[in-house]
Design a protein around this motif. Structure first.
Motif, PDB file in Angstrom:
ATOM      1  N   MET A   1      18.528 -11.477 -48.495  1.00 51.49           N
ATOM      2  CA  MET A   1      19.254 -10.219 -48.657  1.00 51.49           C
ATOM      3  C   MET A   1      20.650 -10.486 -49.195  1.00 51.49           C
ATOM      4  SD  MET A   1      17.360  -7.656 -47.836  1.00 51.49           S
ATOM      5  CE  MET A   1      18.556  -6.376 -47.529  1.00 51.49           C
ATOM      6  N   VAL A   2      21.049  -9.694 -50.174  1.00 51.99           N
ATOM      7  CA  VAL A   2      22.386  -9.804 -50.741  1.00 51.99           C
ATOM      8  C   VAL A   2      23.320  -8.889 -49.963  1.00 51.99           C
ATOM      9  CG1 VAL A   2      23.793  -9.409 -52.793  1.00 51.99           C
ATOM     10  CG2 VAL A   2      21.482 -10.343 -53.024  1.00 51.99           C
ATOM     11  N   ASP A   3      24.460  -9.426 -49.522  1.00 46.02           N
ATOM     12  CA  ASP A   3      25.443  -8.626 -48.804  1.00 46.02           C
ATOM     13  C   ASP A   3      25.836  -7.430 -49.662  1.00 46.02           C
ATOM     14  OD1 ASP A   3      28.385  -7.865 -48.186  1.00 46.02           O
ATOM     15  OD2 ASP A   3      27.770  -9.050 -46.453  1.00 46.02           O
ATOM     16  N   PRO A   4      25.931  -6.230 -49.079  1.00 39.56           N
ATOM     17  CA  PRO A   4      26.240  -5.041 -49.887  1.00 39.56           C
ATOM     18  C   PRO A   4      27.598  -5.070 -50.565  1.00 39.56           C
ATOM     19  CG  PRO A   4      26.215  -4.519 -47.525  1.00 39.56           C
ATOM     20  CD  PRO A   4      25.626  -5.884 -47.682  1.00 39.56           C
ATOM     21  N   ARG A   5      28.531  -5.927 -50.115  1.00 36.66           N
ATOM     22  CA  ARG A   5      29.837  -6.014 -50.759  1.00 36.66           C
ATOM     23  C   ARG A   5      29.846  -7.043 -51.880  1.00 36.66           C
ATOM     24  NH1 ARG A   5      31.882  -1.608 -50.613  1.00 36.66           N
ATOM     25  NH2 ARG A   5      33.096  -2.642 -52.228  1.00 36.66           N
ATOM     26  N   THR A   6      28.759  -7.706 -52.131  1.00 33.15           N
ATOM     27  CA  THR A   6      28.707  -8.703 -53.202  1.00 33.15           C
ATOM     28  C   THR A   6      28.877  -8.036 -54.563  1.00 33.15           C
ATOM     29  OG1 THR A   6      27.226 -10.107 -51.914  1.00 33.15           O
ATOM     30  CG2 THR A   6      27.312 -10.497 -54.288  1.00 33.15           C
ATOM     31  N   PRO A   7      29.813  -8.489 -55.393  1.00 32.22           N
ATOM     32  CA  PRO A   7      29.959  -7.905 -56.733  1.00 32.22           C
ATOM     33  C   PRO A   7      28.842  -8.367 -57.662  1.00 32.22           C
ATOM     34  CG  PRO A   7      31.507  -9.712 -56.438  1.00 32.22           C
ATOM     35  CD  PRO A   7      30.828  -9.528 -55.111  1.00 32.22           C
ATOM     36  N   VAL A   8      28.344  -7.441 -58.458  1.00 33.84           N
ATOM     37  CA  VAL A   8      27.321  -7.764 -59.450  1.00 33.84           C
ATOM     38  C   VAL A   8      27.673  -7.103 -60.775  1.00 33.84           C
ATOM     39  CG1 VAL A   8      25.404  -8.229 -57.876  1.00 33.84           C
ATOM     40  CG2 VAL A   8      25.873  -5.881 -58.562  1.00 33.84           C
ATOM     41  N   LEU A   9      27.411  -7.793 -61.878  1.00 31.87           N
ATOM     42  CA  LEU A   9      27.524  -7.202 -63.200  1.00 31.87           C
ATOM     43  C   LEU A   9      26.184  -6.542 -63.496  1.00 31.87           C
ATOM     44  CD1 LEU A   9      29.541  -9.774 -63.186  1.00 31.87           C
ATOM     45  CD2 LEU A   9      29.515  -9.474 -65.670  1.00 31.87           C
ATOM     46  N   VAL A  10      26.214  -5.251 -63.780  1.00 32.12           N
ATOM     47  CA  VAL A  10      24.956  -4.514 -63.943  1.00 32.12           C
ATOM     48  C   VAL A  10      24.795  -3.896 -65.325  1.00 32.12           C
ATOM     49  CG1 VAL A  10      24.765  -4.018 -61.484  1.00 32.12           C
ATOM     50  CG2 VAL A  10      25.997  -2.421 -62.973  1.00 32.12           C
ATOM     51  N   GLY A  11      25.858  -3.879 -66.133  1.00 30.26           N
ATOM     52  CA  GLY A  11      25.752  -3.275 -67.450  1.00 30.26           C
ATOM     53  C   GLY A  11      26.709  -3.900 -68.437  1.00 30.26           C
ATOM     54  N   VAL A  12      26.258  -4.085 -69.654  1.00 25.58           N
ATOM     55  CA  VAL A  12      27.102  -4.604 -70.730  1.00 25.58           C
ATOM     56  C   VAL A  12      26.827  -3.820 -71.999  1.00 25.58           C
ATOM     57  CG1 VAL A  12      27.282  -6.946 -69.789  1.00 25.58           C
ATOM     58  CG2 VAL A  12      25.399  -6.391 -71.333  1.00 25.58           C
ATOM     59  N   GLY A  13      27.820  -3.756 -72.861  1.00 22.31           N
ATOM     60  CA  GLY A  13      27.645  -3.052 -74.124  1.00 22.31           C
ATOM     61  C   GLY A  13      28.550  -3.613 -75.198  1.00 22.31           C
ATOM     62  N   GLN A  14      28.051  -3.638 -76.429  1.00 28.31           N
ATOM     63  CA  GLN A  14      28.837  -4.071 -77.585  1.00 28.31           C
ATOM     64  C   GLN A  14      28.591  -3.130 -78.748  1.00 28.31           C
ATOM     65  OE1 GLN A  14      29.092  -8.457 -78.450  1.00 28.31           O
ATOM     66  NE2 GLN A  14      27.269  -8.549 -77.137  1.00 28.31           N
ATOM     67  N   VAL A  15      29.634  -2.857 -79.527  1.00 28.28           N
ATOM     68  CA  VAL A  15      29.508  -2.053 -80.736  1.00 28.28           C
ATOM     69  C   VAL A  15      30.365  -2.685 -81.821  1.00 28.28           C
ATOM     70  CG1 VAL A  15      29.064   0.090 -79.491  1.00 28.28           C
ATOM     71  CG2 VAL A  15      31.406  -0.512 -80.121  1.00 28.28           C
ATOM     72  N   SER A  16      30.071  -2.339 -83.054  1.00 28.94           N
ATOM     73  CA  SER A  16      30.857  -2.856 -84.176  1.00 28.94           C
ATOM     74  C   SER A  16      30.571  -2.032 -85.414  1.00 28.94           C
ATOM     75  CB  SER A  16      30.502  -4.326 -84.450  1.00 28.94           C
ATOM     76  OG  SER A  16      29.129  -4.444 -84.800  1.00 28.94           O
ATOM     77  N   GLU A  17      31.459  -2.142 -86.378  1.00 28.33           N
ATOM     78  CA  GLU A  17      31.188  -1.586 -87.701  1.00 28.33           C
ATOM     79  C   GLU A  17      32.053  -2.324 -88.715  1.00 28.33           C
ATOM     80  OE1 GLU A  17      32.077   2.561 -87.878  1.00 28.33           O
ATOM     81  OE2 GLU A  17      34.212   2.318 -87.500  1.00 28.33           O
TER      82      GLU A  17
END
Length: 504
Positions: A1-17
């Motif tokens: 079980m992961v402690d509920p206060r553990t930080p996790v990266l859940v989303g990433v995004g990149q854009v360009s033009e």
């Protein structure tokens, strides 16, 4: 079980033009950052209303107190982006400038989440230098001015110890010339000839161009071999010895990137699948001595320890890494950190996941947000693997590192403050603002101006008392352009316009 206060990266995004790309929209920095942030939220399947904290990485045009944005800018970048998303965060932060900023923000807010001071944090940054440069002189340029209102925690410019008017007066007004001083000191320490060292830079960066060529967000997606990277031509003009244009960070880009962090408990509540979770297994934040206070210009103890300490916290070695991105504004940071990690510069794993700042592009202070987003994608696609991001700001001045994995890790505080105290306790040489007398060259560069003129710059030591000094060196250009100038004896003279060195 992961402690509920553990930080996790859940989303990433990149854009360009790119200016010549189909569908080019001339998006502002706020637009690019908002698009990247939307992508990060969509990656996690989370609505913007869940975000309680936003933190923005400042563009170059708002990173300097004297800069005037040519097309105007937002006076509250984080709130402008939040407004585009429909988010109403209680806290908005504009981070200190520097290439370390994205990784430092991840480290800082992972700790804040672990301590219960935040639940859902959206980090983002962008640059539209290419668009701004192209449109600023047109008849009807767009106006990117915004005043969204709301609170803002603006952390300042962070230029202390990095920008010195005394150094600027002696020609150190740009980053290529200052990194060139580091590069030439390293070359001399290794006892490598000019031609061989230039080729080493080309051999280091040619694989980076191959990565950039396959990256849809790269500003210069073109493969180049080692020889073409370092051979001066009309298109690849010399910048500051030993650099040509192709091997320095490319600032004319239109790019944005974002990262979404939250507590594991919040991720479960919001229904973010655990297959999307990435953990910060190790991290560090350290600062190097000011340029003239460094014992050896060709090394960086702070960069080395920041990289090593992140691995120590994760309890892994560099051989466990499968995705690596070393900050590559110039060659020296890559060489120095790779050496500290015991990784060969031709390692089959590669030293970049984006293509690096000269080829993917150097979107101001925000490059490493793209590196983090790319590393997150890599470790997700290979569960159980580890990725490393090394970020660097100033003149190899500020260093932030992170280790990423899908393997659950409880958040572990770093010993960065203790290590920093140890680094700061090492005695530093004094600086002579006015230098006179016999001296020895410690490092140098020759700047190549667009009009064909050359300017020599020397960092030296006075033989009488060992004090360091910076000086213009136009009187010894022949010495600086042949053989090995480092260790040569010259005479320093102070003038009303600053220090100069002349032949002994």
């Amino acid at each position: 079980m992961v402690d509920p206060r553990t930080p996790v990266l859940v989303g990433v995004g990149q854009v360009s033009e790119r200016l010549d790309s189909p569908g080019y929209q001339a998006r502002s920095p706020v637009d690019l950052a908002a698009d990247a942030a939307r992508a990060a939220l969509a990656d996690a399947g989370v609505d913007a209303s869940a975000v309680d904290t936003v933190a923005g990485v400042p563009q170059f045009e708002i990173s300097l107190p004297w800069a005037v944005p040519p097309l105007g800018c937002s006076d509250n970048f984080p709130r402008s982006v939040a407004g585009r998303l429909g988010a109403t965060p209680r806290r908005a932060v504009l981070e200190v400038g520097g290439g370390q900023a994205p990784q430092h923000l991840v480290n800082e807010f992972a700790a804040a989440i672990a301590a219960g001071r935040a639940d859902v944090v959206l980090l983002f940054g962008s640059e539209a230098i290419s668009t701004i440069t192209a449109l600023a002189t047109t008849d009807s340029p767009p106006d990117f001015t915004e005043r969204p209102g709301g609170s803002l925690e603006a952390r300042g410019h962070g230029l202390d110890g990095i920008v010195s008017m005394h150094h600027v007066a002696h020609g150190l007004s740009d980053t290529p010339s200052q990194y060139a001083l580091i590069e030439n000191a390293r070359r001399a320490r290794l006892k490598v000839s000019r031609d061989d060292y230039a080729m080493a830079i080309g051999e280091l960066f040619s694989p980076f161009t191959a990565v950039a060529a396959a990256n849809p967000h790269a500003a210069a997606p073109v493969f180049r071999d080692a020889v073409s990277l370092v051979t001066p031509t009309a298109a690849n003009r010399p910048i500051a010895d030993p650099y040509t244009r192709y091997v320095v960070a490319r600032e004319k880009v239109n790019q944005g990137a974002a990262v979404l962090l939250m507590s594991a408990g919040k991720a479960r509540q919001l229904g973010v699948p655990e297959s999307s979770w990435v953990f910060l297994a190790g991290h560090a934040d350290l600062r190097e001595r000011n340029l003239l206070e460094r014992a050896d210009y060709g090394t960086s103890p702070a960069a080395a320890r920041a990289a090593q300490h992140a691995l120590e916290i994760a309890e892994i070695s560099s051989s466990d890494l499968t995705a690596i991105d070393l900050y590559s504004c110039y060659a020296a940071p890559v060489f120095i950190v790779a050496e500290a990690l015991g990784i060969a510069t031709n390692d089959a794993r590669g030293l970049t996941v984006t293509g690096g700042l000269p080829f993917f592009g150097g979107p101001g202070n925000n490059y490493s947000m793209h590196a983090i987003a790319s590393v997150v994608g890599r470790v997700r696609s290979a569960p159980g693997s580890y990725g490393f991001v090394g970020a660097n700001g100033g003149i190899m001045s500020k260093h932030s590192t992170g280790v990423y994995t899908t393997i659950p890790y409880a958040f572990r505080p770093s010993r960065s403050e203790q290590i920093q105290a140890e680094l700061d306790a090492v005695p530093a040489p004094a600086e002579a603002l006015s230098a006179d007398g016999p001296a020895v060259i410690e490092t140098y560069t020759v700047k190549h101006l667009r009009d064909g003129r050359r300017e020599g710059i020397v960092l030296g030591r006075l033989e009488d008392d060992g004090r360091r000094f910076v000086a213009r060196a136009d009187a010894v250009l022949d010495l600086l352009t042949a053989g090995e100038p480092i260790g040569e004896r010259v005479t320093a003279r102070s003038t009303t316009d600053g220090n100069v060195v002349v032949p002994r």
